[in-house]
Design a protein around this motif. Structure first.
Motif, PDB file in Angstrom:
ATOM      1  N   PHE A 118      46.702  60.268  27.390  1.00 18.37           N
ATOM      2  CA  PHE A 118      46.288  59.089  26.835  1.00 18.37           C
ATOM      3  C   PHE A 118      44.826  59.193  26.537  1.00 18.37           C
ATOM      4  O   PHE A 118      44.453  58.742  25.597  1.00 18.37           O
ATOM      5  N   THR A 137      43.431  58.740  23.067  1.00 21.77           N
ATOM      6  CA  THR A 137      42.394  57.789  22.678  1.00 21.77           C
ATOM      7  C   THR A 137      41.069  58.259  21.924  1.00 21.77           C
ATOM      8  O   THR A 137      40.631  57.655  21.069  1.00 21.77           O
ATOM      9  N   GLN A 152      56.819  51.748  26.821  1.00 26.59           N
ATOM     10  CA  GLN A 152      55.518  51.736  27.563  1.00 26.59           C
ATOM     11  C   GLN A 152      54.641  52.475  26.933  1.00 26.59           C
ATOM     12  O   GLN A 152      53.399  52.058  26.414  1.00 26.59           O
ATOM     13  N   TYR A 153      55.102  54.030  26.149  1.00 28.88           N
ATOM     14  CA  TYR A 153      53.850  54.525  25.726  1.00 28.88           C
ATOM     15  C   TYR A 153      53.557  54.084  24.421  1.00 28.88           C
ATOM     16  O   TYR A 153      52.415  54.275  23.885  1.00 28.88           O
ATOM     17  N   LYS A 194      53.400  51.075  23.558  1.00 37.71           N
ATOM     18  CA  LYS A 194      52.644  49.923  23.697  1.00 37.71           C
ATOM     19  C   LYS A 194      51.229  50.428  24.154  1.00 37.71           C
ATOM     20  O   LYS A 194      50.166  49.980  23.607  1.00 37.71           O
ATOM     21  N   GLU A 195      51.013  51.084  24.922  1.00 33.60           N
ATOM     22  CA  GLU A 195      49.778  51.743  25.500  1.00 33.60           C
ATOM     23  C   GLU A 195      49.049  52.734  24.234  1.00 33.60           C
ATOM     24  O   GLU A 195      47.654  52.912  24.351  1.00 33.60           O
TER      25      GLU A 195
END
Length: 180
Positions: free
Chosen positions: A74, A78, A100-101, A103-104
């Protein structure tokens, strides 16, 4: 690294061509490459040296890449997104798909694996999976690409399902850059 350097070089050459100046090149990244400590620095340095718009490079990451050290993954993702590189989840639906990933990570693109495209006209379960991936991608405001489109029938049905991006032999075989 060589593939990334060649992709960046090609984007740089296309900058002078009005028709191709906004073309993006996607580069597959292996888990092994991505896990290298200096991966982000390597990628950003190559792009900076070429002085190209980073958004014209899209890194294709496999789902399995996100299984290991997710915190590190992540962080790298980013950094790459902050730099301006766009990201794709390649072969979506074949690994450990996690909403989930999605979304993140806020990835830019989902690529529907060709294994689902191959029989989706005749296999209801494949058609349902393809529809679900298109819906998820659309609702997350991502581009969705169907890989392995080989027939007009597949292409037409994918359009009906809401897919807007396609890849496969129906459109042409891979060509050297000078023939594009």
């Amino acid at each position: 690294q060589w593939v990334l350097e060649q992709a960046v070089r090609q984007v740089s050459l296309w900058q002078e061509d009005h028709q191709k100046s906004q073309w993006r090149i996607s580069v597959n990244v292996s888990t092994r490459q991505f896990e290298q400590e200096n991966f982000v620095t390597l990628v950003t340095n190559i792009i900076q040296r070429a002085n190209i718009n980073p958004s014209l490079i899209r890194l294709e990451l496999t789902e399995s890449l996100l299984i290991g050290d997710t915190k590190s993954a992540f962080e790298k993702i980013t950094e790459l997104k902050t730099f301006g590189i766009s990201l794709s989840v390649d072969d979506f639906g074949t690994g450990y798909s996690s909403l989930q990933y999605l979304k993140e990570l806020s990835v830019n693109e989902l690529k529907i694996d060709q294994s689902f495209i191959h029989d989706f006209l005749h296999q209801k379960s494949d058609a349902l999976i393809v529809e679900a991936i298109i819906s998820i991608g659309t609702k997350f405001n991502m581009e969705v690409i169907a890989e392995g489109v080989e027939t007009k029938e597949q292409f037409e049905m994918l359009k009906v399902m809401g897919c807007q991006n396609f890849q496969g032999y129906y459109f042409g075989k891979p060509l050297p850059p000078q023939e594009l």
